[in-house]
Design an enzyme around this catalytic site. Structure first.
Site, mmCIF file in Angstrom:
data_model
loop_
_atom_site.group_PDB
_atom_site.id
_atom_site.type_symbol
_atom_site.label_atom_id
_atom_site.label_comp_id
_atom_site.label_asym_id
_atom_site.label_seq_id
_atom_site.Cartn_x
_atom_site.Cartn_y
_atom_site.Cartn_z
ATOM 1 N N GLU A 298 0.834 -1.201 0.000
ATOM 2 C CA GLU A 298 0.000 0.000 0.000
ATOM 3 C C GLU A 298 0.872 1.255 0.000
ATOM 4 O OE1 GLU A 298 -3.467 1.874 2.956
ATOM 5 O OE2 GLU A 298 -2.197 0.194 3.612
ATOM 6 N N LYS B 68 -9.131 2.807 -2.220
ATOM 7 C CA LYS B 68 -9.404 2.134 -0.956
ATOM 8 C C LYS B 68 -10.811 2.474 -0.477
ATOM 9 C CE LYS B 68 -7.164 1.370 3.570
ATOM 10 N NZ LYS B 68 -5.940 1.684 4.357
ATOM 11 N N CYS C 10 -5.541 -2.939 2.320
ATOM 12 C CA CYS C 10 -5.362 -3.050 3.770
ATOM 13 C C CYS C 10 -6.666 -3.177 4.543
ATOM 14 C CB CYS C 10 -4.534 -1.878 4.279
ATOM 15 S SG CYS C 10 -3.781 -2.218 5.903
#
Length: 680
Positions: free
Chosen positions: A58, A127, A184
């Site tokens: 990330e 994200k 994540c």
């Protein structure tokens, strides 16, 4: 599944695999030029090793721990320039790269995964869920995916690029490879975006993570990746940030993980100070088969069609490695038997519990007074007797309610007869010995067989007269003693049709070994020996069990040329059929995963690489035996097998359980595929 058949047999891509890599570069905070150079070097290294999907952490192009530097346009400009370098590098690199960076879209900043291949930016995924608790303050710098108002973005040098969490990337020449990326925290939520992506067709799920390390967090990452890959019937690749991230308040361990359908394929060492990566060979064909087999997967996808139907597919063509490319993942030689000692012990314990529970329930429900079982001094009947003894213990009944009968015949060796006698004594059951030779001679005389007067004509009739006499005695004893006959035949024998149909070892009132293969039974018998108490009785049982486990497998139906009664069996089952470890390997991958014969041979060669007597020509020869017997000649025997508990996920061949097939089917398509296996 469409396979690249032009590739050689020993290339993993020909057999439905894809090599992936999870990379953890040593980064520098707020230095995108350095990070891009490291990313490109590692991308090329992974591609040179055959990897065609390479995932990075990330925000890897900027580093994750930039904090408010993410609001500096100089850094954001440099990150976009670094992305351009990575994309350009893919023009002459055959791998697809997935990298993380901060990206401005319509005046908002997003934490994104960028997918590049063939010199093109294929798509960008933002994200979805931003952690803003504990040590995390991502909402201070970034916007979540749900804030985006567009599904395409215009980037200098890239033109119009798909943007959103609804992107799937599919390889045209490896169509089972369908990728999706999340970032994540996305997988830490109750419903990760990858769940919908998997239901929409994604088979390889990528997680670009930073994930600082705290005590116990590594194990939880394992749990998350394992559970998500299992629920989604997918591969899950997890890349975490490592050395070089700021340690102002946090630390980083650089963990890389690869899971497939709940099982760990590869993981990295942690806390390394250098750049590192793992490669994972993912079995796309296995994933496709599991989704097809588990009909609830498609039902769930249909129920969530509003979400799954919105996904967009972006296609690309992989430049597949030519030449030999063997697997680099472990393939168990004995898929029914865990290689790890503690895991194997736990498996043996659970198998016994399943068998015992099945038999105890049947005894309770039937109201039968005793168990009648034939004892040969070999593996299968030993295992069944041990289960019967434990079932009696569990029900609070005496082991004398087990009538164990050993029935020496024309070919019974002194070794197995001695083992049978010692076993019955050590177990503490009621023991009986019946010499079946007189009744066999009578039967042979009745049907006019030359062996009735001693002529050595040891044909199938001679063998089956003995097998039938033994079972006939057991059934009549069961009538006489108000008992039922406990079967002893195992899964491997049933797969190969190695059983005497009807009044023979094929038939019983209940069979506790019905779904236990030969390779596992040997371990079970040995394991029980290791569990015995260190006293005279325990040592006596342990010793006979170890002796039985070390005895060559034989039906003992044809005497040695110098007559019966030798110290060892005259017949060898494996000399006739081939090695059980090869047949059990073929059985597992055929009925559990539906693999073609060529793929089974490829996996067998890899699993037994370097083992003498397991070279490809040997594997091919024995595989043909398995295919012919399993698909062509044995199903009719399996169509009417006795009741018995299913033990493992490797399958059962009961027509009331895992396996339903026509008794008069043909093996032609499997043998045609087998013929494509090279001879060397």
């Amino acid at each position: 599944m469409t396979r690249p058949a032009h590739l050689p047999f020993d290339n993993l891509y020909r057999h439905g695999f894809v090599r992936t890599a999870v990379v953890v570069p040593r980064c520098k905070v707020a230095d995108p030029a350095h990070n891009a150079a490291a990313t490109i070097a590692l991308l090329r290294e992974a591609a040179a090793g055959g990897a065609r999907v390479v995932v990075f952490p990330e925000l890897g192009l900027s580093a994750y721990s930039c904090e408010d530097l993410f609001h500096q346009h100089a850094l954001l400009d440099a990150a976009e320039a670094a992305l351009a370098q990575v994309v350009q590098a893919t023009a002459d690199c055959p791998a697809l790269a997935v990298v993380g960076l901060p990206l401005r879209v319509d005046g908002a900043l997003y934490n994104v995964a960028a997918v590049a291949h063939g010199g093109r930016l294929l798509g960008v995924l933002p994200k979805s869920y931003l952690p803003n608790y504990g040590e995390f303050y991502e909402a201070r710098q970034f916007h979540p995916a749900g804030d985006a108002l567009v599904d395409h973005i215009e980037l200098d040098g890239f033109g119009r690029v798909p943007f959103g969490t609804d992107l799937l990337f599919q390889a045209l020449n490896l169509p089972a490879l369908v990728l999706h990326a999340e970032i994540c925290e996305d997988v830490w939520t109750p419903v990760p975006p990858s769940s919908f992506a998997a239901m929409a067709g994604a088979t390889v799920l990528l997680n670009l993570s930073a994930s600082n390390i705290t005590v116990g967090k590594s194990a939880y990452r394992h749990d998350l990746a394992a559970a998500q890959s299992a629920r989604c019937v997918a591969a899950y690749l997890y890349a975490s940030a490592g050395f070089g991230e700021s340690t102002t308040d946090l630390a980083w361990d650089g963990q890389a993980l690869a899971y497939e359908n709940g099982g760990l394929v590869a993981e990295s060492a942690r806390f390394r100070a250098d750049s590192h990566w793992i490669q994972a060979d993912i079995d796309l064909e296995r994933l496709q088969h599991e989704r097809m087999r588990q009909t609830s997967f498609a039902q769930c996808a249909a129920r969530h069609r509003a979400e799954t139907g919105r996904f967009r597919r972006i296609v690309f063509t992989l430049d597949l490695p030519d030449g030999a490319l063997p697997l680099q993942r472990p393939i168990a030689r004995h898929p029914y038997v865990p290689a790890d000692g503690p895991e194997r012990d736990a498996r043996c314990h659970e198998v016994y519990d399943i068998q015992v529970q099945g038999l105890a329930q049947r005894l309770t429900a039937s109201g039968i007074g005793c168990i009648v079982i034939g004892i040969s001094g070999g593996l299968d009947s030993t295992q069944a007797l041990l289960v019967a003894a434990r079932a009696m213990d569990r029900l609070g009944r005496p082991r004398s309610d087990i009538l164990a009968v050993t029935m020496p015949g024309f070919a019974t060796s002194s070794r197995t007869l001695d083992q049978a006698r010692r076993l019955m004594t050590a177990v503490g059951c009621t023991a009986m010995e019946i010499d079946i030779r007189p009744s066999c001679r009578q039967m042979l005389a009745d049907i006019g067989h030359p062996a009735a007067d001693g002529t050595p004509q040891y044909d199938i009739t001679f063998e089956n007269v003995q097998a039938g006499e033994r079972t006939s005695h057991l059934f009549r004893l069961a009538n006489h003693r108000n008992g039922f006959v406990l079967g002893t035949g195992d899964l491997s024998e049933l797969a190969l049709g190695w059983c005497t149909y009807g009044v023979g070892d094929h038939m019983s009132h209940y069979n506790v070994n019905a779904s236990v293969p030969k390779t596992l039974i040997r371990h079970l018998v040995h394991w029980v020996g290791t569990q015995q108490a260190d006293d005279a009785a325990g040592r006596a049982l342990a010793q006979v069990l170890f002796d039985i486990a070390a005895t060559e497998i034989s039906p003992e139906l044809v005497p040695a040329t110098d007559g019966a009664g030798g110290n060892a069996p005259a017949q060898s089952t494996e000399d006739t059929l081939g090695p059980y470890e090869l047949h059990d390997f073929s059985l597992y991958h055929t009925i559990r995963s539906g693999f073609s014969p060529a793929k089974v041979a490829f996996l067998t060669r890899h699993a037994f690489d370097g083992v003498p007597g397991r070279e490809l020509p040997v594997i091919k020869r024995h595989l043909r035996t398995f295919l012919w017997r399993f698909f062509q000649t044995s199903q009719w025997k399996r169509s009417c097998v006795p009741n018995g508990p299913k033990v493992g996920s490797g399958g059962s061949l009961s027509p009331r359980g895992d396996w339903r097939a026509p008794g008069d089917g043909e093996s032609a398509v499997w043998l045609a595929d087998w013929a494509r296996i090279p001879d060397a």
